[in-house]
Design a protein around this motif. Structure first.
Motif, PDB file in Angstrom:
ATOM      1  N   GLY A 111       6.159  -2.087 -18.107  1.00 33.05           N
ATOM      2  CA  GLY A 111       4.895  -2.720 -17.881  1.00 33.05           C
ATOM      3  C   GLY A 111       4.163  -1.822 -16.754  1.00 33.05           C
ATOM      4  O   GLY A 111       4.874  -0.625 -16.320  1.00 33.05           O
ATOM      5  N   GLU A 112       3.107  -2.171 -16.237  1.00 38.02           N
ATOM      6  CA  GLU A 112       2.250  -1.402 -15.280  1.00 38.02           C
ATOM      7  C   GLU A 112       2.798  -1.609 -13.851  1.00 38.02           C
ATOM      8  O   GLU A 112       3.514  -2.662 -13.642  1.00 38.02           O
ATOM      9  CB  GLU A 112       0.831  -1.876 -15.534  1.00 38.02           C
ATOM     10  N   ALA A 113       2.759  -0.477 -13.050  1.00 37.35           N
ATOM     11  CA  ALA A 113       3.627  -0.671 -11.746  1.00 37.35           C
ATOM     12  C   ALA A 113       2.495  -1.304 -10.519  1.00 37.35           C
ATOM     13  O   ALA A 113       1.517  -1.154 -10.899  1.00 37.35           O
ATOM     14  CB  ALA A 113       3.663   0.636 -11.339  1.00 37.35           C
ATOM     15  N   LEU A 114       2.956  -2.221  -9.701  1.00 37.65           N
ATOM     16  CA  LEU A 114       2.144  -2.631  -8.746  1.00 37.65           C
ATOM     17  C   LEU A 114       1.947  -2.038  -7.759  1.00 37.65           C
ATOM     18  O   LEU A 114       2.655  -0.744  -7.544  1.00 37.65           O
ATOM     19  CB  LEU A 114       2.955  -3.900  -8.330  1.00 37.65           C
ATOM     20  N   PRO A 115       0.914  -1.872  -6.979  1.00 38.50           N
ATOM     21  CA  PRO A 115       0.459  -1.070  -6.081  1.00 38.50           C
ATOM     22  C   PRO A 115       1.434  -0.915  -4.878  1.00 38.50           C
ATOM     23  O   PRO A 115       2.213  -1.762  -4.504  1.00 38.50           O
ATOM     24  CB  PRO A 115      -0.857  -1.587  -5.547  1.00 38.50           C
ATOM     25  N   GLY A 116       2.126   0.429  -4.794  1.00 41.28           N
ATOM     26  CA  GLY A 116       3.272   0.699  -3.667  1.00 41.28           C
ATOM     27  C   GLY A 116       4.594   0.355  -4.308  1.00 41.28           C
ATOM     28  O   GLY A 116       5.426   0.616  -3.599  1.00 41.28           O
ATOM     29  N   GLN A 117       4.836   0.090  -5.785  1.00 47.02           N
ATOM     30  CA  GLN A 117       5.873  -0.120  -6.217  1.00 47.02           C
ATOM     31  C   GLN A 117       6.300   0.799  -7.180  1.00 47.02           C
ATOM     32  O   GLN A 117       5.259   1.283  -8.004  1.00 47.02           O
ATOM     33  CB  GLN A 117       6.106  -1.610  -6.577  1.00 47.02           C
ATOM     34  N   LEU A 118       7.549   0.764  -7.587  1.00 50.19           N
ATOM     35  CA  LEU A 118       8.072   1.923  -8.804  1.00 50.19           C
ATOM     36  C   LEU A 118       7.687   1.011  -9.858  1.00 50.19           C
ATOM     37  O   LEU A 118       7.593  -0.568 -10.016  1.00 50.19           O
ATOM     38  CB  LEU A 118       9.537   1.854  -8.707  1.00 50.19           C
ATOM     39  N   PRO A 119       7.452   1.619 -11.166  1.00 43.83           N
ATOM     40  CA  PRO A 119       7.094   0.837 -12.500  1.00 43.83           C
ATOM     41  C   PRO A 119       8.447   0.307 -12.937  1.00 43.83           C
ATOM     42  O   PRO A 119       9.610   0.699 -12.631  1.00 43.83           O
ATOM     43  CB  PRO A 119       6.493   1.854 -13.435  1.00 43.83           C
TER      44      PRO A 119
END
Length: 772
Positions: free
Chosen positions: A58-66
């Motif tokens: 899935g897509e990575a959240l801001p500031g986090q790893l995918p």
């Protein structure tokens, strides 16, 4: 390609997440990157030659790893090419499966600590068989048009390692990304080979079906092309002859319908003759439309189409009981019909006639019979019909001619054995256009209707499979010849107890649903229902009862939408609030005994009713005055009653001279309502004797019966309806002719227990019981 054992992996490997593909070992593939990503790869090529490709879930959240899968592929970067339009292409080569242990970020680049997955392949008979089977399946797929490059096929033939063969074949099988990832995560080579084999088997099966469909389509297209060429040639010939192709297609379609109609031989001969005639008529001629419409009716009639009867008598009885309360005689007759139909397949349809007051369920009973038999239902109203052509149709010589309603309804129905209800048969009219009742004689005669001939079709149609049901409020207006062809079943009115059960089982649930109260249904108490029956309705059926229940439900719905407290229970006081003051009163119980006023019983088309016969005397010249809109039969009964009293006046102490100097006036109230019938003679005798003898007549005694000049009481009809009317009015004793004693079994037991019945053979017995 490098071997796994020769690879020296650093502690951290650059990681690139994939979203559109899944990378496998030994796979060479391009990766297209934008400018920033290409710069990272060029920098990577200067320091290292390996990168880990892992599928992102899935897509990575801001500031986090995918979110990444746990198993990926270590790939070698072979070549980087910059493209003129920007970005570049990186050529990668899969090396080995890796287990991702830890992921970290350094600037724009992800790094992962990975561990290579070593595969151990032990050759066996199973692995060799799977490899051979896989090769055979691939060749079958290739034969069905599955595109595989030649070098790939050569490579597959040379590979004997199950692990490498499974990975290679997986690239050329139509698998989803999730299925490819599952194969990548399958470590056991033999298990992986089995999965690829199963996927490839399914793919070959799809290709086989697709091939069969394509072959059938090609075959049909070839046939269509052949027909197209023939039609083009026919079109050219018709153009030379001045004919139209669309008309030819219309004739072919009409011929096909005639062939499929299953007409009798004689009818088919007429249809073929008419079709040949139609082919010669100019389409612009009015005759063309007439002939075409006639053929449409002939081809559309259900000559041999019939629904299968449900011969399960127990199920039919359940259906009839679900839809209607009581009516045992009618239900018994239907079950008898089913029993005979079960034992004998070919039988003539019965002609039933339901006679009874409005609202007792005659029409709805026809629908229940159709549902019980599993047949289609047709209802045709005869009320006010005056034109014979409505039954038999118009001849085709008239413009706009059509078949009669009988044939039209069967044509629309599509089967030759429906349940056909002819409603209101007693209200057929008669004028210069003919007598529809006489036209029904053939329709409703089981000995003749197997060859019913409509004026429009002009060919016989078999109506013997149709179950005809007629309804009427009165039998008297029905012609005797028509009455003779029908089996009459009388439906009398309901008692108050029966109405209460009908309301609980059928009317209240229906009106609650109709008025939007299904989620919060009000509870009608038995006392409230009886109050509606006694105070707000006076009828043999239940139509007014249903209207009053609907009125209560509407008022509950109105209060509910206005936010007022919900009426959970409908009590008698609620009925008074919603429906207003009572409309009907106990006419007998509210009155006192009077001289010259006698309670009689009458039968009407709306059920039974009570009548009051009043007699008074005045000085005059021996005249008999009759008022109250009496018919000829009642007038004759009044004259016979007066003659009997004069002849036997000494028995009751009446001075004969009273007749010489007096006029006697007999009046039946409600003069605006016409009254007639032969059953009021005993009532008139009692009224005259009460008047002249000065003895008051008991108001709670009601009587019915005709008299002769010798004082014999003759039998009457409609005893059940009259008894129910007496009970509604508060009568306690009923006087009836002795010859009607057998009709007592038609009256419900609870009604018999409430009333006292006195059966009389002579008018003197009636006078002894009725006068004080």
């Amino acid at each position: 390609m490098p071997e796994t054992a020769s690879i020296v992996m650093p502690s951290l490997v650059p990681l690139y997440p994939l979203r559109e593909i899944v990378a496998f070992p030994f796979m060479i593939f391009p990766l297209f990157l934008n400018g920033d990503e290409l710069a990272d790869f060029e920098e990577l090529l200067d320091r290292e030659q390996y990168v880990a490709l892992v599928r992102a879930r899935g897509e990575a959240l801001p500031g986090q790893l995918p979110p990444l899968c746990q198993v990926g592929t270590l790939c070698k970067v072979d070549q980087i090419t910059r493209l003129p339009e920007g970005g570049g292409k990186v050529l990668l080569e899969g090396v080995v499966r890796v287990q991702v242990l830890e992921v970290s970020r350094a600037g724009r680049t992800l790094h992962a600590r990975c561990e290579p997955i070593h595969e151990f392949v032990e050759k066996s008979l199973v692995s060799d068989a799977l490899v051979q089977s896989l090769n055979a399946l691939l060749k079958i797929a290739l034969s069905y048009g599955r595109p595989l490059p030649d070098d790939v096929m050569k490579m597959i033939d040379l590979i004997d390692n199950p692990a490498r063969l499974a990975d290679l074949v997986a690239l050329y099988v139509s698998l989803s990304l999730d299925e490819q990832q599952q194969l990548l995560e399958t470590i056991d080579p033999l298990e992986r080979l089995k999965k690829v084999y199963m996927h490839l088997t399914a793919e070959v099966q799809r290709l086989q079906v697709k091939g069969e469909v394509q072959a059938e389509v090609t075959k049909r297209v070839g046939k269509s092309q052949k027909e197209f060429l023939l039609r083009e040639q026919m079109k050219q010939i018709q153009e030379e002859l001045g004919e139209d192709d669309s008309r030819s297609a219309e004739m072919i379609d009409l011929r096909r319908k005639i062939d499929a109609a299953g007409m009798p031989v004689e009818v088919r001969r007429i249809a073929d003759k008419e079709l040949k005639r139609l082919e010669r008529i100019n389409p612009a001629s009015p005759e063309y439309t007439v002939s075409r419409t006639y053929l449409d009716y002939l081809a559309g009639m259900p000559w041999r189409v019939a629904t299968q009867d449900n011969n399960d008598i127990n199920q039919a009885e359940t259906v009839l009981d679900e839809d209607h309360y009581d009516l045992q005689k009618v239900k018994e007759r239907i079950l008898e019909y089913l029993a005979v139909r079960t034992l004998r397949e070919r039988m003539k349809g019965p002609i039933l006639c339901f006679v009874g007051p409005p609202g007792v369920g005659k029409t709805s009973l026809g629908k229940s019979i159709a549902r019980a038999l599993g047949r289609k239902f047709i209802r045709m109203s005869l009320g006010g019909m005056r034109d014979e052509a409505e039954i038999r149709g118009h001849r085709r010589t008239y413009i706009g001619a059509l078949p009669g309603r009988i044939i039209q309804e069967i044509y629309r129905c599509g089967t030759n054995n429906p349940v056909f209800m002819l409603d209101e048969v007693d209200k057929i009219g008669l004028d210069f256009r003919g007598d529809p009742a006489s036209a029904l004689l053939e329709v409703l005669d089981p000995e003749q209707n197997n060859s019913f001939t409509d004026h429009y079709l002009d060919v016989p149609f078999d109506l013997s499979n149709v179950m005809f049901i007629t309804t009427a409020n009165l039998l008297d207006p029905v012609p005797s010849a028509l009455k003779d062809r029908m089996e009459v079943l009388s439906l009398a009115g309901y008692t108050d107890e029966e109405k209460e059960k009908i309301a609980v089982r059928y009317l209240i649930p229906k009106e609650v649903e109709e008025n939007g109260l299904a989620q919060t249904p009000p509870d009608f108490t038995a006392a409230a229902i009886y109050k509606i029956i006694s105070d707000h309705t006076r009828e043999a059926g239940v139509r007014n009862l249903q209207r009053n229940i609907a009125s209560v439900c509407r008022k509950v719905a109105k209060e509910l939408t206005q936010g007022k407290p919900h009426r959970e229970t409908i009590a008698p006081e609620t009925v008074d609030e919603f429906l207003g003051p009572r409309k009907f009163f106990n006419e007998v119980a509210a009155e006192r005994d009077r001289v010259g006023v006698v309670t009689g019983l009458a039968w009407t088309e709306t059920g039974g009713d009570i009548i009051f016969v009043e007699a008074t005397r005045m000085t005059g010249k021996r005249e008999l005055i009759l008022t109250g809109s009496l018919g000829e039969v009642m007038k004759e009964s009044a004259r016979a009653a007066l003659s009997f009293v004069r002849a036997n006046c000494a028995e009751w102490g009446i001075d004969e001279q009273l007749f010489e100097s007096s006029d006697i006036h007999i009046h039946v109230p409600a003069g605006a309502i016409p009254k007639d019938g032969p059953s009021a003679g005993i009532t008139m005798v009692t009224a005259i004797v009460s008047l002249l003898s000065g003895r008051a007549a008991r108001r709670d005694v009601a009587m019915t019966g005709e008299i002769s000049l010798t004082g014999r009481v003759l039998a009457i009809g409609g005893l059940k309806e009259k008894v129910l009317a007496a009970r509604r009015a508060g009568v306690r004793t009923v006087l009836a002719p002795a010859r009607n004693r057998e009709n007592l079994e038609d009256i419900p037991i609870d009604v018999q227990n409430e009333l006292e019945f006195i059966f009389v053979e002579d008018v003197r017995e009636a006078l002894a019981a009725a006068l004080q």
